[in-house]
Design a protein around this motif. Structure first.
Motif, PDB file in Angstrom:
ATOM      1  N   LEU A  30       6.860   6.357  -0.785  1.00 16.72           N
ATOM      2  CA  LEU A  30       7.907   7.376  -0.631  1.00 16.72           C
ATOM      3  C   LEU A  30       7.427   8.762  -1.067  1.00 16.72           C
ATOM      4  O   LEU A  30       7.644   9.755  -0.366  1.00 16.72           O
ATOM      5  CB  LEU A  30       9.146   6.970  -1.426  1.00 16.72           C
ATOM      6  N   ASP A  31       6.779   8.853  -2.225  1.00 14.71           N
ATOM      7  CA  ASP A  31       6.320  10.156  -2.726  1.00 14.71           C
ATOM      8  C   ASP A  31       5.287  10.772  -1.793  1.00 14.71           C
ATOM      9  O   ASP A  31       5.320  11.977  -1.511  1.00 14.71           O
ATOM     10  CB  ASP A  31       5.745  10.011  -4.139  1.00 14.71           C
ATOM     11  N   ASN A  32       4.341   9.960  -1.319  1.00 16.82           N
ATOM     12  CA  ASN A  32       3.321  10.464  -0.399  1.00 16.82           C
ATOM     13  C   ASN A  32       3.961  10.953   0.899  1.00 16.82           C
ATOM     14  O   ASN A  32       3.593  12.005   1.429  1.00 16.82           O
ATOM     15  CB  ASN A  32       2.297   9.368  -0.088  1.00 16.82           C
ATOM     16  N   ALA A  33       4.915  10.190   1.411  1.00 13.77           N
ATOM     17  CA  ALA A  33       5.580  10.574   2.658  1.00 13.77           C
ATOM     18  C   ALA A  33       6.375  11.860   2.473  1.00 13.77           C
ATOM     19  O   ALA A  33       6.346  12.760   3.331  1.00 13.77           O
ATOM     20  CB  ALA A  33       6.500   9.446   3.125  1.00 13.77           C
ATOM     21  N   SER A  37       0.849  -1.190   0.000  1.00  9.72           N
ATOM     22  CA  SER A  37       0.000   0.000   0.000  1.00  9.72           C
ATOM     23  C   SER A  37       0.882   1.237   0.000  1.00  9.72           C
ATOM     24  O   SER A  37       2.008   1.202   0.497  1.00  9.72           O
ATOM     25  CB  SER A  37      -0.895   0.011   1.248  1.00  9.72           C
ATOM     26  N   ASP A  38       0.352   2.341  -0.565  1.00  8.11           N
ATOM     27  CA  ASP A  38       1.060   3.615  -0.467  1.00  8.11           C
ATOM     28  C   ASP A  38       0.352   4.569   0.484  1.00  8.11           C
ATOM     29  O   ASP A  38       0.601   5.761   0.493  1.00  8.11           O
ATOM     30  CB  ASP A  38       1.232   4.255  -1.851  1.00  8.11           C
ATOM     31  N   ASP A  39      -0.547   4.024   1.308  1.00  6.42           N
ATOM     32  CA  ASP A  39      -1.366   4.816   2.219  1.00  6.42           C
ATOM     33  C   ASP A  39      -0.556   5.179   3.464  1.00  6.42           C
ATOM     34  O   ASP A  39      -0.068   4.301   4.176  1.00  6.42           O
ATOM     35  CB  ASP A  39      -2.603   4.005   2.608  1.00  6.42           C
ATOM     36  N   ILE A  40      -0.416   6.463   3.727  1.00  7.93           N
ATOM     37  CA  ILE A  40       0.344   6.915   4.900  1.00  7.93           C
ATOM     38  C   ILE A  40      -0.559   7.548   5.954  1.00  7.93           C
ATOM     39  O   ILE A  40      -0.078   8.105   6.942  1.00  7.93           O
ATOM     40  CB  ILE A  40       1.451   7.920   4.505  1.00  7.93           C
ATOM     41  N   ARG A  41      -1.873   7.443   5.781  1.00  3.77           N
ATOM     42  CA  ARG A  41      -2.792   8.030   6.757  1.00  3.77           C
ATOM     43  C   ARG A  41      -2.634   7.310   8.104  1.00  3.77           C
ATOM     44  O   ARG A  41      -2.734   6.103   8.187  1.00  3.77           O
ATOM     45  CB  ARG A  41      -4.238   7.933   6.266  1.00  3.77           C
ATOM     46  N   ASP A  42      -2.386   8.093   9.145  1.00  5.78           N
ATOM     47  CA  ASP A  42      -2.214   7.564  10.496  1.00  5.78           C
ATOM     48  C   ASP A  42      -1.234   6.388  10.511  1.00  5.78           C
ATOM     49  O   ASP A  42      -1.436   5.402  11.227  1.00  5.78           O
ATOM     50  CB  ASP A  42      -3.558   7.131  11.087  1.00  5.78           C
ATOM     51  N   ALA A  43      -0.164   6.492   9.723  1.00  3.23           N
ATOM     52  CA  ALA A  43       0.807   5.398   9.613  1.00  3.23           C
ATOM     53  C   ALA A  43       1.704   5.365  10.846  1.00  3.23           C
ATOM     54  O   ALA A  43       2.405   6.345  11.133  1.00  3.23           O
ATOM     55  CB  ALA A  43       1.651   5.561   8.360  1.00  3.23           C
ATOM     56  N   PRO A  44       1.724   4.246  11.586  1.00 12.37           N
ATOM     57  CA  PRO A  44       2.622   4.146  12.741  1.00 12.37           C
ATOM     58  C   PRO A  44       4.079   4.368  12.361  1.00 12.37           C
ATOM     59  O   PRO A  44       4.836   4.971  13.131  1.00 12.37           O
ATOM     60  CB  PRO A  44       2.391   2.714  13.234  1.00 12.37           C
ATOM     61  N   ALA A  45       4.480   3.886  11.179  1.00 10.34           N
ATOM     62  CA  ALA A  45       5.867   4.035  10.740  1.00 10.34           C
ATOM     63  C   ALA A  45       6.278   5.503  10.693  1.00 10.34           C
ATOM     64  O   ALA A  45       7.345   5.889  11.204  1.00 10.34           O
ATOM     65  CB  ALA A  45       6.046   3.396   9.360  1.00 10.34           C
ATOM     66  N   LEU A  46       5.442   6.326  10.092  1.00  8.57           N
ATOM     67  CA  LEU A  46       5.766   7.752   9.991  1.00  8.57           C
ATOM     68  C   LEU A  46       5.657   8.454  11.341  1.00  8.57           C
ATOM     69  O   LEU A  46       6.403   9.396  11.616  1.00  8.57           O
ATOM     70  CB  LEU A  46       4.857   8.426   8.964  1.00  8.57           C
ATOM     71  N   ALA A  47       4.731   8.005  12.169  1.00 10.00           N
ATOM     72  CA  ALA A  47       4.605   8.608  13.502  1.00 10.00           C
ATOM     73  C   ALA A  47       5.895   8.416  14.296  1.00 10.00           C
ATOM     74  O   ALA A  47       6.377   9.346  14.966  1.00 10.00           O
ATOM     75  CB  ALA A  47       3.419   7.991  14.240  1.00 10.00           C
ATOM     76  N   VAL A  48       6.474   7.224  14.216  1.00 14.26           N
ATOM     77  CA  VAL A  48       7.728   6.952  14.917  1.00 14.26           C
ATOM     78  C   VAL A  48       8.862   7.790  14.329  1.00 14.26           C
ATOM     79  O   VAL A  48       9.638   8.419  15.064  1.00 14.26           O
ATOM     80  CB  VAL A  48       8.064   5.443  14.839  1.00 14.26           C
ATOM     81  N   SER A  49       8.945   7.834  12.996  1.00 14.67           N
ATOM     82  CA  SER A  49      10.010   8.605  12.348  1.00 14.67           C
ATOM     83  C   SER A  49       9.922  10.082  12.700  1.00 14.67           C
ATOM     84  O   SER A  49      10.947  10.741  12.960  1.00 14.67           O
ATOM     85  CB  SER A  49       9.935   8.422  10.828  1.00 14.67           C
ATOM     86  N   ARG A  50       8.728  10.607  12.736  1.00 12.83           N
ATOM     87  CA  ARG A  50       8.555  12.029  13.049  1.00 12.83           C
ATOM     88  C   ARG A  50       8.941  12.328  14.498  1.00 12.83           C
ATOM     89  O   ARG A  50       9.557  13.358  14.789  1.00 12.83           O
ATOM     90  CB  ARG A  50       7.113  12.449  12.792  1.00 12.83           C
TER      91      ARG A  50
END
Length: 449
Positions: free
Chosen positions: A369-372, A339-352
């Motif tokens: 990657l592009d969405n992020a 999936s390319d869905d980053i909505r409420d993504a735990p992965a990005l929450a941790v990175s941020r």
């Protein structure tokens, strides 16, 4: 599966051509129906008409191309054309979380019905597929009959969707069940006509009333969220006692009453559906005066978010204290693989969170990657896993893509500064990584697995 519906098969429209709508339209055309996709977004309609998808979903681009080439699938921005064309109209627009509230935002559902209804001049069935609070169908029935020239000859039914991102084509063509919420025998027959090839394959059909059909999707999501959160709550206990949550989950899975599906400890759930759906469900229950019945959902949401905090704390522990200047290689940005869905993504929450604590985070994801990058330009990005791992002090497995599961720890070890890995998804083989000289850590597992 046969692709030749009966000669009197209904013509279908799909209102809203986002993730759900585009998938449904392409799949129904593939099954042999004449389908018209409708959206107010001219750019999206132009893309889809050219065979291009605005999101990532395995198998769907090929299906869309076939459906367009067959001549059975077209797209338009005209609700007048939709009203003239369709016998069964599927409403597939989004119901995001309302800003500043856990409630579902029904703006798009209401607008879709209000735009379509004035063009319904003959008997037709409008079918809701969007995830909505219970009671919405009753309200929309009144709206439809008030605005449609055909009046009482226009009926509303509810057919909730159960798509899993990454498996949406299979879930549409061969679902594990179909749920039909109907208010008349005619509506029941029309819905069966609209899914005849699927039903012919033996897919179970549960026919019920409108309110129950509305509840099925949110009840299913609430159950899944509870099961995921339960094993993550056990991970918290394991971290305190030195027990191993992976072994615990494996042992529980042998119990036929519990089963192993969705009993995978890790970073918790995310995406555009599960988090907002359980919040909206709890909010609606409170509106109805039965909030205590689902009060546990608030705890599930809290457990889910604590896993993200724990992951950051574990990184801090692994690197010996301060995160300032620590180079982090983040494998994954999407909320789940395929999936390319980053909505409420735990992965990005941790990175941020790591970035805000002073870490230098670089991310790679095969699809998101592009969405992020658009959503979080403050973070660093790389072209592949080895690129982001170069000179890293710690590697984080955040989304369990197959290419991350299968990556060679010796090869990655050759480019990092320190061989330290945090597996937040229990996706890596700890023995293999430890044999390659890595310090392997995972949520809910002791330091030496």
């Amino acid at each position: 599966m046969g692709h030749t519906p009966a000669p009197d098969a209904p013509r279908l429209t799909v209102i809203g051509t986002g993730y759900l709508g585009a998938t449904h339209a392409a799949c129904m055309a593939y099954l042999g129906y004449e389908v018209l996709g409708v959206d107010i977004d001219e750019r999206k309609i132009a893309m889809l008409s050219a065979g291009e998808l605005p999101f990532f979903e395995p198998g769907l681009p090929e299906l869309l191309t076939k459906a367009l080439a067959s001549g059975r699938l077209r797209f338009t921005t005209s609700f007048a054309e939709a009203g003239e064309f369709g016998d069964v109209h599927f409403v597939c627009v989004g119901t995001p979380q309302t800003a500043g509230s856990p409630a579902a935002d029904l703006t798009y559902v209401d607008a879709a019905v209000a735009a379509l209804a004035p063009h319904l001049r003959r008997r037709a069935l409008v079918v809701g597929k969007s995830t909505v609070p219970v009671g919405t169908a009753s309200r929309l029935t009144s709206l439809l009959r008030e605005l449609a020239p055909a009046g009482d000859e226009v009926e509303l039914a509810w057919n909730p969707e159960f798509l899993r991102e990454g498996f949406a084509v299979d879930d549409t063509l061969t679902p594990d069940r179909l749920v039909f919420g109907v208010a008349s025998e005619w509506a029941r027959r029309r819905l069966r006509d609209a899914f005849a090839p699927v039903i012919a394959e033996g897919v179970p059909v549960k026919e019920t009333d409108l309110a129950t059909a509305e509840l099925v999707k949110v009840a299913a999501n609430a159950f899944l969220a509870t099961k995921i959160s339960y094993i993550n709550a056990m991970a918290e206990i394991c971290e305190t006692t030195g027990a191993d949550v992976r072994d615990l989950a494996d042992a529980l899975a042998y119990d036929a009453r519990i089963g192993g599906r969705f009993l995978q400890p890790g970073l918790g759930f995310g995406g555009g559906c599960l988090p907002k759906d359980i919040r909206a469900f709890a909010h609606r229950a409170e509106e109805l005066g039965v909030g205590r019945a689902v009060a546990f959902l608030h705890d599930m949401d809290e457990i889910n978010h604590r896993r993200r905090v724990r992951a950051v704390d574990l990184v801090r522990e692994i690197v010996g204290g301060s995160l300032q200047g620590v180079r982090v290689a983040a494998f994954g940005a999407a909320f789940k693989p395929n999936s390319d869905d980053i909505r409420d993504a735990p992965a990005l929450a941790v990175s941020r969170t790591l970035h805000r604590a002073g870490a230098k985070v670089r991310i790679f994801d095969p699809a998101a990657l592009d969405n992020a990058r658009r959503a979080h330009p403050e973070l660093g990005y790389g072209e592949n896993a080895l690129d982001v791992a170069r000179d890293a002090d710690v590697v984080l497995l955040l989304t369990e893509w197959t290419e991350f599961r299968e990556i060679d720890p010796e090869v990655v070890g050759g480019v990092v500064t320190h061989r330290r890995v945090l597996d937040t998804r229990h996706a890596l083989d700890p023995i293999r990584w430890q044999a390659a000289g890595w310090e392997y850590r995972a949520l809910g597992r002791p330091a030496h697995v």
